[in-house]
Every structure is written in structure tokens, then in C-alpha cells.
Motif scaffolding. Structure first.
Motif, mmCIF file in Angstrom:
data_model
loop_
_atom_site.group_PDB
_atom_site.id
_atom_site.type_symbol
_atom_site.label_atom_id
_atom_site.label_comp_id
_atom_site.label_asym_id
_atom_site.label_seq_id
_atom_site.Cartn_x
_atom_site.Cartn_y
_atom_site.Cartn_z
ATOM 1 N N GLN A 81 0.830 -1.150 -0.041
ATOM 2 C CA GLN A 81 0.020 0.096 -0.094
ATOM 3 C C GLN A 81 0.856 1.267 -0.079
ATOM 4 O O GLN A 81 0.319 2.092 -0.014
ATOM 5 N N GLY A 82 2.262 1.337 0.074
ATOM 6 C CA GLY A 82 3.072 2.308 0.047
ATOM 7 C C GLY A 82 3.436 2.936 1.405
ATOM 8 O O GLY A 82 4.118 4.052 1.381
ATOM 9 N N GLU A 83 3.043 2.234 2.295
ATOM 10 C CA GLU A 83 3.283 2.663 3.844
ATOM 11 C C GLU A 83 4.997 2.126 4.097
ATOM 12 O O GLU A 83 4.911 1.082 3.872
ATOM 13 N N SER A 84 5.668 3.035 4.908
ATOM 14 C CA SER A 84 6.840 2.496 5.480
ATOM 15 C C SER A 84 6.617 1.436 6.582
ATOM 16 O O SER A 84 5.681 1.618 7.419
ATOM 17 N N VAL A 85 7.317 0.327 6.399
ATOM 18 C CA VAL A 85 7.154 -0.698 7.304
ATOM 19 C C VAL A 85 7.827 -0.366 8.588
ATOM 20 O O VAL A 85 9.153 0.122 8.788
ATOM 21 N N ILE A 86 7.170 -0.079 9.596
ATOM 22 C CA ILE A 86 7.788 0.309 11.136
ATOM 23 C C ILE A 86 7.744 -1.077 11.761
ATOM 24 O O ILE A 86 6.684 -1.764 12.088
ATOM 25 N N ILE A 87 8.681 -1.451 12.345
ATOM 26 C CA ILE A 87 9.073 -2.622 13.356
ATOM 27 C C ILE A 87 8.979 -2.197 14.769
ATOM 28 O O ILE A 87 9.426 -1.258 15.102
ATOM 29 N N THR A 88 8.223 -2.865 15.451
ATOM 30 C CA THR A 88 8.101 -2.612 16.754
ATOM 31 C C THR A 88 8.819 -3.583 17.772
ATOM 32 O O THR A 88 8.812 -4.776 17.517
ATOM 33 N N LEU A 89 9.839 -3.065 18.433
ATOM 34 C CA LEU A 89 10.767 -3.926 19.067
ATOM 35 C C LEU A 89 10.045 -3.776 20.657
ATOM 36 O O LEU A 89 9.801 -2.715 21.398
ATOM 37 N N ARG A 90 10.353 -4.889 21.173
ATOM 38 C CA ARG A 90 9.693 -4.885 22.727
ATOM 39 C C ARG A 90 10.785 -5.366 23.554
ATOM 40 O O ARG A 90 11.522 -6.423 23.426
ATOM 41 N N HIS A 91 11.173 -5.028 24.720
ATOM 42 C CA HIS A 91 12.171 -5.399 25.748
ATOM 43 C C HIS A 91 11.660 -6.507 26.321
ATOM 44 O O HIS A 91 10.580 -6.902 26.831
ATOM 45 N N HIS A 92 12.362 -7.720 26.369
ATOM 46 C CA HIS A 92 11.965 -9.101 26.860
ATOM 47 C C HIS A 92 11.679 -9.034 28.452
ATOM 48 O O HIS A 92 10.789 -9.584 28.675
ATOM 49 N N ARG A 93 12.268 -8.108 29.081
ATOM 50 C CA ARG A 93 12.059 -7.887 30.592
ATOM 51 C C ARG A 93 10.995 -6.997 30.965
ATOM 52 O O ARG A 93 10.511 -6.963 31.798
ATOM 53 N N GLN A 94 10.789 -6.107 29.900
ATOM 54 C CA GLN A 94 9.872 -5.090 30.104
ATOM 55 C C GLN A 94 8.807 -5.091 28.898
ATOM 56 O O GLN A 94 8.920 -4.213 28.046
ATOM 57 N N PRO A 95 8.122 -5.876 28.919
ATOM 58 C CA PRO A 95 7.004 -6.043 27.758
ATOM 59 C C PRO A 95 6.299 -4.816 27.373
ATOM 60 O O PRO A 95 5.891 -4.424 26.237
ATOM 61 N N ASN A 96 6.301 -3.875 28.352
ATOM 62 C CA ASN A 96 5.485 -2.406 28.092
ATOM 63 C C ASN A 96 6.262 -1.524 27.519
ATOM 64 O O ASN A 96 5.727 -0.385 27.002
ATOM 65 N N LEU A 97 7.520 -1.851 27.386
ATOM 66 C CA LEU A 97 8.471 -0.874 26.590
ATOM 67 C C LEU A 97 8.626 -1.309 25.187
ATOM 68 O O LEU A 97 9.070 -2.416 24.754
ATOM 69 N N GLU A 98 8.126 -0.265 24.427
ATOM 70 C CA GLU A 98 8.089 -0.341 23.055
ATOM 71 C C GLU A 98 9.139 0.585 22.414
ATOM 72 O O GLU A 98 8.813 1.831 22.863
#
Length: 155
Positions: free
Chosen positions: A49-66
Motif C-alpha cells: 500500500q506504499g506505507e513505510s514498514v515500522i518494526i515494533t521492538l519490545r524489551h524481553h524484561r519489560q514488555p510494556n517498553l516498545e
């Protein structure tokens, strides 16, 4: 396109005079950051669709941290080699580095861009965060703001 031409293209693409003035005000910071990178253009992944692919990284010890990241590659071949080929099904689009840095400011969903400059080791990259870019711009604008001091002879 060299960096000055990229800045001019960004200015020319601004929708109005106010936007052009804003781009011209931050252009030196964008150029300064871009000059620290070895490439003047990079490849990023886009969806069909022409949108930039944004990857979400999560901290394995703090899953709320993205952290939301765009990866920028020096060669299209590197995309297929990265992260066990997880991005290989996406479209590779060449983007001028100045425009990529501007994306960091203009697209609120992006927290960082990671420039992967070494095809031999895609685990190492140069990361530029939105916060560091915003801080650099704020410092520059603060230095250039007119001083509102009264002359010493005013009673």
C-alpha cells in the motif's frame, strides 16, 4: 542527489510558505546528521500500500517498553539477509537520507531510524532517535532566537 539538492527538494515539496520556512530552519541539523552517514540514499521497506514498514521492538524484561523503528539499508540485497529474511517479502524503496531524517520528525509513529551501513554485519547500525533529533533542533532554534534583553541604558 547530494545533501544540498535533497534539502532543496524537501523545501520545494513543502505545501506552503510557512512549511518551507520551517524546513529551511531545520535543514542545517538534517544536513549535519546526514553528513555523519556514509550514504546519501538508503533503502527502506514499504508495504504494497506504499506505507513505510515500522518494526515494533519490545524489551524481553519489560514488555510494556516498545520502540518503533524503521530500518534503512545500503543495498536491497541486505533486506533479504536481515533478521532471518523477515522483511524479504516487502517492497524496497530508495529514499534520500534527508527525507528519511525528516520522516523521523513528520511521522509520529517512528521513534528511531537504524541505518545499517555494513552489509557484512547487519547486527550493527547507527541509530538516530526522534528525541535526539528534536533536541538538536531545539538547541539550534534556541541559539538563533532573538535575544529579548533590554539595552543597558534603559531605565
Amino acid at each position: 542527489m547530494n545533501l544540498e539538492q535533497q534539502v532543496q527538494a524537501l523545501v520545494d515539496g513543502a505545501p506552503d510558505i510557512e512549511s518551507r520556512m520551517s524546513v529551511m530552519a531545520i535543514a542545517p541539523i538534517l544536513q549535519q546528521l546526514a553528513a555523519t552517514l556514509p550514504q546519501t540514499t538508503y533503502y527502506i521497506c514499504q508495504s504494497p500500500q506504499g506505507e513505510s514498514v515500522i518494526i515494533t521492538l519490545r524489551h524481553h524484561r519489560q514488555p510494556n517498553l516498545e520502540i518503533k523503528v524503521i530500518y534503512a539499508f545500503t543495498r536491497t540485497e541486505d533486506i533479504g539477509s536481515f533478521d532471518n529474511g523477515s522483511l524479504a517479502t516487502q517492497l524496497a524503496v530508495e529514499v534520500p537520507v534527508i527525507q528519511l531524517l525528516f520522516y523521523l520528525l513528520a511521522i509520529p509513529e517512528i521513534d528511531r531510524i537504524v541505518f545499517l551501513n555494513n552489509s557484512q554485519n547487519l547486527d550493527i547500525g547507527k541509530e538516530i532517535s526522534r528525541q535526539s533529533l528534536e533536541d538538536s533542533i531545539a538547541q539550534k532554534l534556541k541559539k538563533e532566537a532573538p535575544k529579548n534583553h533590554l539595552p543597558p541604558d534603559v531605565c
